[in-house]
Write a protein that holds these residues in place. Structure first.
Motif, mmCIF file in Angstrom:
data_model
loop_
_atom_site.group_PDB
_atom_site.id
_atom_site.type_symbol
_atom_site.label_atom_id
_atom_site.label_comp_id
_atom_site.label_asym_id
_atom_site.label_seq_id
_atom_site.Cartn_x
_atom_site.Cartn_y
_atom_site.Cartn_z
ATOM 1 N N LEU A 1 5.767 13.544 -0.445
ATOM 2 C CA LEU A 1 4.377 13.095 -0.411
ATOM 3 C C LEU A 1 3.393 14.123 0.140
ATOM 4 O O LEU A 1 2.176 13.916 0.059
ATOM 5 N N GLY A 2 3.916 15.206 0.715
ATOM 6 C CA GLY A 2 3.014 16.209 1.268
ATOM 7 C C GLY A 2 2.141 15.633 2.366
ATOM 8 O O GLY A 2 2.625 15.000 3.311
ATOM 9 N N LYS A 3 0.843 15.819 2.244
ATOM 10 C CA LYS A 3 -0.082 15.333 3.272
ATOM 11 C C LYS A 3 -0.328 13.829 3.188
ATOM 12 O O LYS A 3 -1.062 13.275 4.011
ATOM 13 N N TYR A 4 0.270 13.183 2.217
ATOM 14 C CA TYR A 4 0.051 11.745 2.052
ATOM 15 C C TYR A 4 1.170 10.898 2.651
ATOM 16 O O TYR A 4 1.324 9.727 2.322
ATOM 17 N N THR A 5 1.958 11.510 3.545
ATOM 18 C CA THR A 5 2.976 10.741 4.268
ATOM 19 C C THR A 5 2.296 9.759 5.228
ATOM 20 O O THR A 5 1.088 9.839 5.483
ATOM 21 N N ASN A 6 3.090 8.836 5.756
ATOM 22 C CA ASN A 6 2.551 7.842 6.687
ATOM 23 C C ASN A 6 1.969 8.496 7.937
ATOM 24 O O ASN A 6 2.511 9.486 8.445
ATOM 25 N N THR A 7 0.898 7.928 8.438
ATOM 26 C CA THR A 7 0.380 8.323 9.754
ATOM 27 C C THR A 7 1.205 7.627 10.822
ATOM 28 O O THR A 7 2.003 6.727 10.528
ATOM 29 N N TRP A 8 1.022 8.011 12.071
ATOM 30 C CA TRP A 8 1.801 7.374 13.145
ATOM 31 C C TRP A 8 1.434 5.892 13.271
ATOM 32 O O TRP A 8 2.283 5.056 13.604
ATOM 33 N N LYS A 9 0.189 5.551 12.953
ATOM 34 C CA LYS A 9 -0.215 4.149 13.013
ATOM 35 C C LYS A 9 0.480 3.336 11.922
ATOM 36 O O LYS A 9 0.956 2.221 12.161
ATOM 37 N N GLN A 10 0.552 3.922 10.722
ATOM 38 C CA GLN A 10 1.229 3.232 9.625
ATOM 39 C C GLN A 10 2.709 3.064 9.918
ATOM 40 O O GLN A 10 3.301 2.020 9.614
ATOM 41 N N VAL B 1 1.383 6.583 -6.989
ATOM 42 C CA VAL B 1 0.259 7.408 -7.432
ATOM 43 C C VAL B 1 0.537 8.890 -7.176
ATOM 44 O O VAL B 1 0.297 9.744 -8.029
ATOM 45 N N VAL B 2 1.063 9.203 -5.982
ATOM 46 C CA VAL B 2 1.290 10.605 -5.609
ATOM 47 C C VAL B 2 2.423 11.226 -6.429
ATOM 48 O O VAL B 2 2.310 12.350 -6.938
ATOM 49 N N THR B 3 3.541 10.506 -6.562
ATOM 50 C CA THR B 3 4.728 11.065 -7.225
ATOM 51 C C THR B 3 4.770 10.779 -8.722
ATOM 52 O O THR B 3 5.496 11.450 -9.452
ATOM 53 N N GLN B 4 3.997 9.755 -9.162
ATOM 54 C CA GLN B 4 4.056 9.305 -10.561
ATOM 55 C C GLN B 4 5.475 8.860 -10.931
ATOM 56 O O GLN B 4 5.902 8.975 -12.086
ATOM 57 N N LYS B 5 6.198 8.339 -9.935
ATOM 58 C CA LYS B 5 7.553 7.834 -10.142
ATOM 59 C C LYS B 5 7.697 6.479 -9.457
ATOM 60 O O LYS B 5 6.895 6.119 -8.597
ATOM 61 N N GLY B 6 8.745 5.757 -9.840
ATOM 62 C CA GLY B 6 9.039 4.489 -9.203
ATOM 63 C C GLY B 6 9.804 4.677 -7.911
ATOM 64 O O GLY B 6 10.339 5.764 -7.637
ATOM 65 N N LEU B 7 9.893 3.637 -7.086
ATOM 66 C CA LEU B 7 10.561 3.720 -5.796
ATOM 67 C C LEU B 7 12.042 4.049 -5.947
ATOM 68 O O LEU B 7 12.585 4.876 -5.206
ATOM 69 N N SER B 8 12.718 3.411 -6.887
ATOM 70 C CA SER B 8 14.149 3.663 -7.053
ATOM 71 C C SER B 8 14.411 5.095 -7.514
ATOM 72 O O SER B 8 15.409 5.712 -7.100
ATOM 73 N N GLU B 9 13.529 5.648 -8.356
ATOM 74 C CA GLU B 9 13.687 7.037 -8.806
ATOM 75 C C GLU B 9 13.551 8.008 -7.642
ATOM 76 O O GLU B 9 14.319 8.968 -7.527
ATOM 77 N N VAL B 10 12.590 7.752 -6.767
ATOM 78 C CA VAL B 10 12.372 8.632 -5.616
ATOM 79 C C VAL B 10 13.549 8.553 -4.649
ATOM 80 O O VAL B 10 14.034 9.576 -4.150
ATOM 81 N N LEU B 11 14.006 7.340 -4.370
ATOM 82 C CA LEU B 11 15.129 7.169 -3.451
ATOM 83 C C LEU B 11 16.376 7.881 -3.965
ATOM 84 O O LEU B 11 17.085 8.551 -3.217
ATOM 85 N N LYS B 12 16.634 7.722 -5.243
ATOM 86 C CA LYS B 12 17.818 8.336 -5.843
ATOM 87 C C LYS B 12 17.780 9.854 -5.725
ATOM 88 O O LYS B 12 18.801 10.500 -5.480
ATOM 89 N N SER B 13 16.599 10.444 -5.869
ATOM 90 C CA SER B 13 16.461 11.907 -5.862
ATOM 91 C C SER B 13 16.677 12.526 -4.486
ATOM 92 O O SER B 13 16.834 13.749 -4.378
ATOM 93 N N GLU C 1 0.843 -1.197 0.000
ATOM 94 C CA GLU C 1 0.000 0.000 0.000
ATOM 95 C C GLU C 1 0.874 1.241 0.000
ATOM 96 O O GLU C 1 0.567 2.231 -0.679
ATOM 97 N N MET C 2 1.974 1.197 0.765
ATOM 98 C CA MET C 2 2.903 2.323 0.777
ATOM 99 C C MET C 2 3.506 2.533 -0.613
ATOM 100 O O MET C 2 3.597 3.671 -1.102
ATOM 101 N N ALA C 3 3.910 1.438 -1.245
ATOM 102 C CA ALA C 3 4.516 1.529 -2.577
ATOM 103 C C ALA C 3 3.522 2.085 -3.588
ATOM 104 O O ALA C 3 3.862 2.945 -4.419
ATOM 105 N N ALA C 4 2.272 1.612 -3.520
ATOM 106 C CA ALA C 4 1.237 2.093 -4.444
ATOM 107 C C ALA C 4 0.957 3.576 -4.206
ATOM 108 O O ALA C 4 0.821 4.354 -5.166
ATOM 109 N N ARG C 5 0.868 3.981 -2.937
ATOM 110 C CA ARG C 5 0.604 5.389 -2.618
ATOM 111 C C ARG C 5 1.737 6.281 -3.123
ATOM 112 O O ARG C 5 1.505 7.371 -3.669
ATOM 113 N N LEU C 6 2.966 5.806 -2.950
ATOM 114 C CA LEU C 6 4.126 6.564 -3.435
ATOM 115 C C LEU C 6 4.061 6.734 -4.955
ATOM 116 O O LEU C 6 4.303 7.825 -5.475
#
Length: 405
Positions: free
Chosen positions: A370-379, A60-72, A53-58
């Motif tokens: 992610l702006g307001k779509y970051t993890n909640t404390w529960k997540q 959708v919000v960024t329109q990028k892959g996980l490796s692209e976001v990490l690298k940036s 779910e975290m990967a999917a949310r990332l």
């Protein structure tokens, strides 16, 4: 019917982890430990839902892959280089092992289908079956027009899954023992099997693949609820199938499982002598489906890490999945028992998971991404718990391997 076959990214993830490795590892878990490891599978399903779910949310919000976001996120070239090297090595090692397991599982099914007298086959000693699986996967990936066949293969896997659910009911398991299997047990004897169950459900490359492909279906944050639903439903259904396979495995009286004929014993009460062929079709279709997603996952990772502006048919993208596919065929053709390769692939993924999960958890807390779509404390709490458990199991698994050398 059109709506039913409108397969979402969540189903891609499920189709990837319900491969030969899941069938084999879950069956062996049931054969060796009965219902006692059902709790580990529940943990695996929860971990898979949370992380995917975290990967999917990332994505959708960024329109990028996980490796692209990490690298940036790293301006220092040395740190960025170390990060890229770590990700690439982890994914290449894990995907090569996983691909070998996929091809070996598909080869098990194919060999049993073509050789009805395969009871004396202890390993894939003839390379033709593994090579045949590799050629089929290569053709499907190269032409890029494999959706129709892939959906057909998914239907075959679903048919096999339905068979396991039916047999799980037909075996009439002792409900008291069944419910007792949901009580955690970290004994030394089953630790590698627990790591394998986690590795076969929460596949590291799926996190990268999921984040990359969701952007092709969903373009706005308004689609996040649909993406979340797609992920949860698909993974839970896959988890139920895995549980059914463990329950089925617990009904098998054989103490040693070496080939598809042995695995098929769990299906005999439903299908009789045809059990071997029903399971073989499932293993073959699951092997092909997973043999496609593993190289694709690796190619998406490399694309993101190296900043390629490539597509599925570009030479660079093709070169990556060709390399992973070649390694998979090579490792599965060395004469090692296919069951051993499949188990190793799942354990390898279980050990790699903490590294990838830690990176994902860190990224999901970056507001500038992610702006307001970051993890909640529960997540975050659930994510940290999953990370601690996977680290603990991974270290114990490595320690057990070392002391047994």
């Amino acid at each position: 019917m059109k709506k039913f076959f409108n397969i979402g990214p969540g189903t891609w993830v499920t189709a990837a982890f319900i491969g030969p490795g899941t069938v084999t590892v879950c069956t062996l878990a049931g054969v060796q430990f009965g219902f006692s490891l059902l709790w580990a599978l529940v943990l695996s399903i929860i971990a898979c839902v949370v992380l995917q779910e975290m990967a999917a949310r990332l994505g959708v919000v960024t329109q990028k892959g996980l490796s692209e976001v990490l690298k940036s996120q790293f301006d220092n070239k040395i740190v960025r280089g170390i990060l890229i090297a770590l990700i690439l090595s982890a994914i290449f090692i894990g995907n090569a092992a996983y691909e070998a397991g996929n091809i070996s599982g598909g080869a098990l099914g194919l060999s049993t289908l073509l050789e009805s007298s395969g009871d004396n086959e202890q390993s894939i000693s003839i390379n033709y079956f593994s090579i045949a699986i590799g050629i089929i996967a290569f053709v499907l990936l190269y032409i890029g027009n494999y959706k129709v066949l892939e959906r057909s293969l998914i239907v075959l896997v679903l048919l096999m899954s339905a068979a396991f659910i039916v047999i799980a009911i037909v075996t009439k398991p002792d409900l008291s023992l069944l419910f007792r299997g949901f009580v955690p047990d970290f004994s030394t004897d089953n630790i590698l099997t627990i790591v394998g169950l986690i590795g076969t459900t929460v596949v590291p490359y799926n996190l990268f693949l999921h984040a990359s492909i969701v952007s092709e279906k969903w373009k706005s944050t308004e689609d996040l609820p649909e993406a979340k639903k797609d992920t949860i439903v698909a993974i839970i259904l896959g988890g139920l199938v895995s549980m059914a396979i463990i329950i089925t495995g617990a009904a098998i009286q054989e103490t040693e499982i070496n080939n598809a004929a042995d695995l098929a014993k769990g299906l005999e009460p439903v299908f009789g002598s045809m059990a071997k062929y029903v399971l073989s079709v499932g293993l073959f279709s699951a092997g092909i489906t997973s043999a496609i997603t593993a190289p694709l996952g690796a190619a998406y990772v490399v694309k993101g890490c190296l900043g390629w502006q490539s597509n599925l048919k570009s030479k660079s993208f093709r070169a990556v999945w060709m390399f992973i596919l070649f390694l998979g065929v090579l490792f599965s053709s060395l004469g090692i028992k296919s069951i051993v390769i499949i188990q190793f692939a799942q354990v390898a993924n279980g050990l790699l998971l903490p590294i990838i999960a830690a990176f994902l958890l860190w990224v999901m807390n970056q507001q500038k991404i992610l702006g307001k779509y970051t993890n909640t404390w529960k997540q975050n709490l659930i994510g940290i718990f999953i990370l601690v458990i996977t680290c603990f199991l991974g270290f114990r698994g490595v320690w057990k391997v070392i002391i047994n050398l």
